[in-house]
Write a protein that holds these residues in place. Structure first.
Motif, PDB file in Angstrom:
ATOM      1  N   GLY A   1      -1.780  -3.663   0.863  1.00  0.00           N
ATOM      2  CA  GLY A   1      -1.331  -5.151   1.567  1.00  0.00           C
ATOM      3  C   GLY A   1      -1.007  -6.086   0.538  1.00  0.00           C
ATOM      4  O   GLY A   1      -0.291  -5.752  -0.282  1.00  0.00           O
TER       5      GLY A   1
ATOM      6  N   LEU B   1       0.992   1.056  -2.844  1.00  0.00           N
ATOM      7  CA  LEU B   1      -0.001   0.736  -4.007  1.00  0.00           C
ATOM      8  C   LEU B   1       0.628  -0.265  -4.901  1.00  0.00           C
ATOM      9  O   LEU B   1       1.767   0.141  -5.373  1.00  0.00           O
ATOM     10  CB  LEU B   1      -0.385   1.948  -4.495  1.00  0.00           C
ATOM     11  CG  LEU B   1      -1.411   1.705  -5.641  1.00  0.00           C
ATOM     12  CD1 LEU B   1      -2.787   1.044  -5.283  1.00  0.00           C
ATOM     13  CD2 LEU B   1      -1.813   2.887  -6.622  1.00  0.00           C
TER      14      LEU B   1
ATOM     15  N   THR C   1       2.659  -9.769  -9.118  1.00  0.00           N
ATOM     16  CA  THR C   1       3.300  -9.354  -7.820  1.00  0.00           C
ATOM     17  C   THR C   1       4.556 -10.020  -7.454  1.00  0.00           C
ATOM     18  O   THR C   1       5.696  -9.491  -6.925  1.00  0.00           O
ATOM     19  CB  THR C   1       2.283  -9.575  -6.595  1.00  0.00           C
ATOM     20  OG1 THR C   1       1.109  -8.741  -7.107  1.00  0.00           O
ATOM     21  CG2 THR C   1       2.777  -9.079  -5.410  1.00  0.00           C
TER      22      THR C   1
ATOM     23  N   SER D   1       9.140  -0.674  -1.197  1.00  0.00           N
ATOM     24  CA  SER D   1      10.161   0.612  -1.425  1.00  0.00           C
ATOM     25  C   SER D   1       9.423   1.947  -1.304  1.00  0.00           C
ATOM     26  O   SER D   1      10.424   2.985  -0.861  1.00  0.00           O
ATOM     27  CB  SER D   1      10.526   0.423  -2.887  1.00  0.00           C
ATOM     28  OG  SER D   1       9.759   0.288  -3.614  1.00  0.00           O
ATOM     29  N   THR D   2       8.311   1.985  -1.378  1.00  0.00           N
ATOM     30  CA  THR D   2       7.838   3.422  -1.444  1.00  0.00           C
ATOM     31  C   THR D   2       7.896   3.932  -0.050  1.00  0.00           C
ATOM     32  O   THR D   2       8.271   5.329   0.018  1.00  0.00           O
ATOM     33  CB  THR D   2       6.299   3.298  -1.818  1.00  0.00           C
ATOM     34  OG1 THR D   2       6.340   2.643  -2.978  1.00  0.00           O
ATOM     35  CG2 THR D   2       5.791   4.881  -2.041  1.00  0.00           C
ATOM     36  N   PRO D   3       7.603   3.320   1.366  1.00  0.00           N
ATOM     37  CA  PRO D   3       7.496   3.996   2.464  1.00  0.00           C
ATOM     38  C   PRO D   3       9.057   4.365   2.853  1.00  0.00           C
ATOM     39  O   PRO D   3       9.073   4.952   4.083  1.00  0.00           O
ATOM     40  CB  PRO D   3       6.801   2.951   3.376  1.00  0.00           C
ATOM     41  CG  PRO D   3       6.604   1.773   2.552  1.00  0.00           C
ATOM     42  CD  PRO D   3       6.777   1.763   1.195  1.00  0.00           C
TER      43      PRO D   3
ATOM     44  N   HIS E   1      -3.192  -3.507  -5.567  1.00  0.00           N
ATOM     45  CA  HIS E   1      -3.282  -4.206  -4.371  1.00  0.00           C
ATOM     46  C   HIS E   1      -2.818  -3.387  -3.332  1.00  0.00           C
ATOM     47  O   HIS E   1      -1.969  -2.441  -3.387  1.00  0.00           O
ATOM     48  CB  HIS E   1      -2.662  -5.557  -4.468  1.00  0.00           C
ATOM     49  CG  HIS E   1      -1.088  -5.510  -4.371  1.00  0.00           C
ATOM     50  ND1 HIS E   1      -0.304  -6.200  -5.344  1.00  0.00           N
ATOM     51  CD2 HIS E   1      -0.328  -5.150  -3.312  1.00  0.00           C
ATOM     52  CE1 HIS E   1       0.960  -5.987  -4.917  1.00  0.00           C
ATOM     53  NE2 HIS E   1       1.336  -5.177  -3.977  1.00  0.00           N
TER      54      HIS E   1
ATOM     55  N   PHE F   1      13.643  -8.112  -5.053  1.00  0.00           N
ATOM     56  CA  PHE F   1      14.210  -7.884  -3.622  1.00  0.00           C
ATOM     57  C   PHE F   1      14.962  -9.153  -3.262  1.00  0.00           C
ATOM     58  O   PHE F   1      15.711  -9.529  -2.340  1.00  0.00           O
ATOM     59  CB  PHE F   1      13.176  -7.619  -2.665  1.00  0.00           C
ATOM     60  CG  PHE F   1      12.508  -6.335  -2.913  1.00  0.00           C
ATOM     61  CD1 PHE F   1      13.287  -5.276  -2.764  1.00  0.00           C
ATOM     62  CD2 PHE F   1      11.240  -6.105  -3.073  1.00  0.00           C
ATOM     63  CE1 PHE F   1      12.613  -3.948  -2.770  1.00  0.00           C
ATOM     64  CE2 PHE F   1      10.594  -5.015  -3.430  1.00  0.00           C
ATOM     65  CZ  PHE F   1      11.428  -3.938  -3.144  1.00  0.00           C
TER      66      PHE F   1
ATOM     67  N   ASP G   1       1.337  -6.901   6.476  1.00  0.00           N
ATOM     68  CA  ASP G   1       1.258  -8.291   5.950  1.00  0.00           C
ATOM     69  C   ASP G   1       2.569  -9.056   6.163  1.00  0.00           C
ATOM     70  O   ASP G   1       3.543  -8.257   6.714  1.00  0.00           O
ATOM     71  CB  ASP G   1       0.821  -8.227   4.353  1.00  0.00           C
ATOM     72  CG  ASP G   1       1.611  -7.128   3.673  1.00  0.00           C
ATOM     73  OD1 ASP G   1       2.600  -6.695   4.283  1.00  0.00           O
ATOM     74  OD2 ASP G   1       1.083  -6.863   2.431  1.00  0.00           O
TER      75      ASP G   1
HETATM   76  C1  GLP Z   1       3.960  -5.209  -1.840  1.00  0.00           C
HETATM   77  C2  GLP Z   1       3.506  -4.869  -0.469  1.00  0.00           C
HETATM   78  C3  GLP Z   1       2.523  -3.936  -0.534  1.00  0.00           C
HETATM   79  C4  GLP Z   1       3.256  -2.579  -1.177  1.00  0.00           C
HETATM   80  C5  GLP Z   1       3.344  -2.809  -2.748  1.00  0.00           C
HETATM   81  C6  GLP Z   1       4.080  -1.989  -3.381  1.00  0.00           C
HETATM   82  O1  GLP Z   1       3.753  -6.234  -2.447  1.00  0.00           O
HETATM   83  N1  GLP Z   1       2.795  -5.865  -0.015  1.00  0.00           N
HETATM   84  O2  GLP Z   1       2.089  -3.399   0.918  1.00  0.00           O
HETATM   85  O3  GLP Z   1       2.446  -1.346  -1.107  1.00  0.00           O
HETATM   86  O4  GLP Z   1       3.786  -4.121  -2.930  1.00  0.00           O
HETATM   87  O5  GLP Z   1       5.362  -2.015  -3.427  1.00  0.00           O
HETATM   88  P1  GLP Z   1       6.454  -0.916  -3.875  1.00  0.00           P
HETATM   89  O6  GLP Z   1       6.319   0.319  -2.771  1.00  0.00           O
HETATM   90  O7  GLP Z   1       7.811  -1.385  -3.715  1.00  0.00           O
HETATM   91  O8  GLP Z   1       6.168  -0.438  -5.125  1.00  0.00           O
END
Ligand code: GLP
Length: 237
Positions: free
Chosen positions: A141, A134, A162, A39-41, A139, A169, A68
């Motif tokens: 990726g 992040l 994770t 969701s961040t980007p 983690h 989603f 990934d």
């Molecule tokens: C996911 C992706 C990462 C992402 C992270 C954080 O599992 N593989 O690349 O940075 O989780 O996700 P969010 O930005 O939704 O917090």
């Protein structure tokens, strides 16, 4: 060297990140962009789409490599990372999709797919800039906390935390794939520049551990402290 920047809010963070990527595209029009999901980007991609529509940046000569993909999912599944990238960026800018690469979640042999993906990234000249989110457990990726850093692109078993975090989603937690293929820490660290973005109060502690704590594979993102050119942007908002 890590430059840690603080944004006023999510929109500001997204603008800062998009400006950095746009500057990279301006300085080197045929840049290789390493891209991320989550969701961040999403806000960063929205700003890049706006800049592209305004004629400020051109995606025609750009190549992209994603971090990934979930094992077992492909473009036809709206939870796949290939679908996410098409939906949140590629479908809205003038990029040639043939120049966009995401690890193949349907590969029969993930060890082979990993080696081929690393060879592909190398053949493109490596990432000029790698965007990262992040994970709550540190983690990047899908490199989960583990006893040692894993260099090459490889298959991983996702941590229960994770799966829990990403269940939002999917229709249910049981629908979240339990394995993924991810660029390894080595593949990420070879990027010429790294841009990490993190937002939300729940990421504050892990952001601080990542950049101000000890470097340890138990916090995979902490390895970034050893990279020569990192910008890390955090916002609570
Ligand atoms: C996911 C992706 C990462 C992402 C992270 C954080 O599992 N593989 O690349 O940075 O989780 O996700 P969010 O930005 O939704 O917090």
């Amino acid at each position: 060297m890590v430059r840690v920047l603080y944004a006023n809010n999510y929109d500001h963070m997204s603008a800062m990140a998009a400006n950095i990527i746009a500057a990279q595209m301006t300085l080197k029009p045929d840049s290789v962009l390493g891209l991320a999901t989550g969701s961040t980007p999403i806000g960063t991609y929205k700003k890049l789409i706006e800049k592209n529509k305004a004629g400020e940046i051109d995606f025609a000569p750009i190549k992209t490599v994603n971090l990934d993909e979930y094992c077992g999912l492909d473009e036809s599944n709206d939870q796949s990372y290939r679908y996410f990238m098409n939906d949140n960026l590629f479908n809205h800018v003038n990029i040639d999709k043939a120049n966009t690469y995401v690890p193949n979640g349907k590969a029969e042999d993930f060890a082979k797919e990993g080696a081929e993906y690393d060879a592909l990234v190398a053949s493109l000249g490596g990432q000029d800039i790698q965007l990262l989110g992040l994970g709550l457990d540190g983690h990047i990726g899908f490199n989960e906390p583990c006893p040692e850093f894993i260099g090459p692109t490889h298959e991983v078993e996702l941590d229960p935390s994770t799966i829990e975090a990403n269940a939002r989603f999917f229709a249910s937690k049981d629908d979240v794939p339990t394995t993924a293929i991810t660029m390894g820490i080595g593949t990420i660290m070879k990027a010429k520049k790294i841009l990490l973005i993190a937002s939300g109060k729940n990421k504050k502690e892990i952001f601080e551990k990542t950049f101000f704590g000890p470097v340890t594979p138990e916090v995979p993102a902490s390895i970034l402290q050893f990279h020569p050119d990192v910008v890390a942007i955090y916002t609570e908002g």
